[in-house]
Design a protein around this motif. Sequence first.
Motif, PDB file in Angstrom:
ATOM      1  N   ALA A  99      37.399  37.867  54.271  1.00 46.58           N
ATOM      2  CA  ALA A  99      36.695  38.736  55.224  1.00 46.58           C
ATOM      3  C   ALA A  99      35.942  37.891  56.263  1.00 46.58           C
ATOM      4  O   ALA A  99      35.913  38.235  57.451  1.00 46.58           O
ATOM      5  CB  ALA A  99      35.736  39.662  54.486  1.00 46.58           C
TER       6      ALA A  99
ATOM      7  N   PHE B 189      35.118  44.090  54.405  1.00 50.72           N
ATOM      8  CA  PHE B 189      35.014  43.530  53.052  1.00 50.72           C
ATOM      9  C   PHE B 189      35.686  44.449  52.031  1.00 50.72           C
ATOM     10  O   PHE B 189      36.447  43.998  51.178  1.00 50.72           O
ATOM     11  CB  PHE B 189      33.551  43.287  52.672  1.00 50.72           C
ATOM     12  CG  PHE B 189      33.392  42.764  51.270  1.00 50.72           C
ATOM     13  CD1 PHE B 189      33.733  41.451  50.966  1.00 50.72           C
ATOM     14  CD2 PHE B 189      32.932  43.582  50.250  1.00 50.72           C
ATOM     15  CE1 PHE B 189      33.615  40.964  49.665  1.00 50.72           C
ATOM     16  CE2 PHE B 189      32.816  43.105  48.944  1.00 50.72           C
ATOM     17  CZ  PHE B 189      33.153  41.790  48.655  1.00 50.72           C
ATOM     18  N   ASN B 190      35.402  45.747  52.137  1.00 55.85           N
ATOM     19  CA  ASN B 190      35.982  46.683  51.168  1.00 55.85           C
ATOM     20  C   ASN B 190      37.510  46.703  51.263  1.00 55.85           C
ATOM     21  O   ASN B 190      38.203  46.660  50.260  1.00 55.85           O
ATOM     22  CB  ASN B 190      35.417  48.089  51.392  1.00 55.85           C
ATOM     23  CG  ASN B 190      35.794  49.033  50.262  1.00 55.85           C
ATOM     24  OD1 ASN B 190      35.482  48.791  49.104  1.00 55.85           O
ATOM     25  ND2 ASN B 190      36.516  50.094  50.601  1.00 55.85           N
TER      26      ASN B 190
ATOM     27  N   GLN C  68      42.309  49.740  40.262  1.00 55.81           N
ATOM     28  CA  GLN C  68      42.404  48.441  40.934  1.00 55.81           C
ATOM     29  C   GLN C  68      43.576  47.629  40.372  1.00 55.81           C
ATOM     30  O   GLN C  68      44.307  46.981  41.111  1.00 55.81           O
ATOM     31  CB  GLN C  68      41.076  47.679  40.791  1.00 55.81           C
ATOM     32  CG  GLN C  68      41.014  46.375  41.582  1.00 55.81           C
ATOM     33  CD  GLN C  68      40.966  46.579  43.089  1.00 55.81           C
ATOM     34  OE1 GLN C  68      40.055  47.225  43.612  1.00 55.81           O
ATOM     35  NE2 GLN C  68      41.965  46.068  43.801  1.00 55.81           N
TER      36      GLN C  68
ATOM     37  N   LEU D  51      38.776  43.465  49.791  1.00 53.75           N
ATOM     38  CA  LEU D  51      38.565  43.456  48.340  1.00 53.75           C
ATOM     39  C   LEU D  51      39.607  44.317  47.633  1.00 53.75           C
ATOM     40  O   LEU D  51      40.180  43.916  46.625  1.00 53.75           O
ATOM     41  CB  LEU D  51      37.160  43.957  48.008  1.00 53.75           C
ATOM     42  CG  LEU D  51      36.848  44.070  46.512  1.00 53.75           C
ATOM     43  CD1 LEU D  51      36.846  42.687  45.848  1.00 53.75           C
ATOM     44  CD2 LEU D  51      35.504  44.753  46.277  1.00 53.75           C
ATOM     45  N   ARG D  52      39.878  45.494  48.173  1.00 47.26           N
ATOM     46  CA  ARG D  52      40.858  46.376  47.535  1.00 47.26           C
ATOM     47  C   ARG D  52      42.259  45.814  47.634  1.00 47.26           C
ATOM     48  O   ARG D  52      43.112  46.090  46.800  1.00 47.26           O
ATOM     49  CB  ARG D  52      40.791  47.783  48.157  1.00 47.26           C
ATOM     50  CG  ARG D  52      39.483  48.520  47.905  1.00 47.26           C
ATOM     51  CD  ARG D  52      39.141  48.589  46.439  1.00 47.26           C
ATOM     52  NE  ARG D  52      37.837  49.194  46.160  1.00 47.26           N
ATOM     53  CZ  ARG D  52      37.207  49.066  44.998  1.00 47.26           C
ATOM     54  NH1 ARG D  52      37.743  48.356  44.027  1.00 47.26           N
ATOM     55  NH2 ARG D  52      36.041  49.637  44.798  1.00 47.26           N
TER      56      ARG D  52
ATOM     57  N   GLU E 143      35.520  37.719  49.915  1.00 48.45           N
ATOM     58  CA  GLU E 143      34.448  37.321  50.827  1.00 48.45           C
ATOM     59  C   GLU E 143      34.947  36.254  51.791  1.00 48.45           C
ATOM     60  O   GLU E 143      34.710  36.313  52.999  1.00 48.45           O
ATOM     61  CB  GLU E 143      33.237  36.814  50.050  1.00 48.45           C
ATOM     62  CG  GLU E 143      32.088  36.479  50.996  1.00 48.45           C
ATOM     63  CD  GLU E 143      30.827  36.003  50.301  1.00 48.45           C
ATOM     64  OE1 GLU E 143      30.807  35.973  49.049  1.00 48.45           O
ATOM     65  OE2 GLU E 143      29.870  35.665  51.010  1.00 48.45           O
TER      66      GLU E 143
ATOM     67  N   ARG F 222      36.532  39.287  44.228  1.00 48.94           N
ATOM     68  CA  ARG F 222      35.395  39.257  45.146  1.00 48.94           C
ATOM     69  C   ARG F 222      35.246  37.967  45.934  1.00 48.94           C
ATOM     70  O   ARG F 222      34.991  37.978  47.133  1.00 48.94           O
ATOM     71  CB  ARG F 222      34.093  39.447  44.376  1.00 48.94           C
ATOM     72  CG  ARG F 222      33.758  40.857  44.209  1.00 48.94           C
ATOM     73  CD  ARG F 222      32.555  41.085  43.362  1.00 48.94           C
ATOM     74  NE  ARG F 222      32.409  42.513  43.291  1.00 48.94           N
ATOM     75  CZ  ARG F 222      31.876  43.237  44.264  1.00 48.94           C
ATOM     76  NH1 ARG F 222      31.361  42.661  45.323  1.00 48.94           N
ATOM     77  NH2 ARG F 222      31.844  44.539  44.174  1.00 48.94           N
TER      78      ARG F 222
END
Lengths: 122, 204
Positions: free
Chosen positions: B59, B42-43, B146, B46-47, B56, B52
Amino acid sequence: MATVDHAQASELFSSYWDEELGPDEAARLEEHLRSCVVCRREYEHFERALGAVGALAHELAPRGFAAGVVQRVHKRARGRAFASRGLLDRLPYELFSLLMLGLILAIYVILQMAQPGHLRLP
Amino acid sequence: MGASPNPLGLTALRERLLIRRLQQRDERAFHEIVRLYQHKVFNLVLRMIGNREEAEDVAQEVFVTVFKSIDGFRGEAKFSTWLYRIAANHCKNRMKYLGRRSYKATGELDEAAERELQDAQPSAMTPHLDGPDKVLEGMQMERLVQEGIALLDEEHRMLIVLRDVEDLSYQEICAITGLAEGTVKSRLHRARMSLKEYLAKRVG
Ligand SMILES: [Zn+2]
């Protein structure tokens, strides 16, 4: 020992940051950074940027993520994704269909009872 | 080497057993694998994606692919490397798709212009803050980073995330991206310099 010139210095930033320069080359770069204000400032920015990237929070997957994935797999494979398990381990579809059947039967009987004329023998 | 731990501290032996059970379509093993790797994946996503909700979804798709193609995992690479490769491909595809829909990666930034990295100027979009000390900490810096990552092109973004966010070795990154080590290093250097430029212009 050859010195690192101004044009080369910034090309070495990544290897220096990753500690992949040999001791001689690292020393030559450090020497240049001591003597050149421009490169020193650039390396400070470089360090600060990578420090900030490394400090990014490690975000956690949202709650229910794993259950959501398993559900997705079930949906895609129409319930035939996983090896079959015991009745208690999964949603007992057989039980649902029996319940539905019972319910339909019950409704039918109630409807019949509500119209007693149909049941009376001639 | 049955006892060497993987990045999650799981012993190689336990991981192999889990994978074998997954190859037999054992639901509990699958659940366990998702549970173990969900945060890492997920991280990473996300990056890469910067959003988000999208992250999700992507992922989750990564793990669906893991389930569908686990028979193709022969154990030549580490499981985590194989998993990251799947994640990287999903990210690439989603970014292409979102790019086509001219999606804005961070919700605030126009994803298109990596050009902007070269001549980044303080703008209304990201408030220019006076004291670098103030900015260096907390949420604002994180948001700037980001945003800076989101402005990099897809490959540069991937390399920064794998190396500088996820802290993977060059060897692993080569295995994930299929690039030679020299290529990874030189492209990563470009990516880092672009990000440095972007942040320096904004933070001072
Ligand atoms: Zn210089």
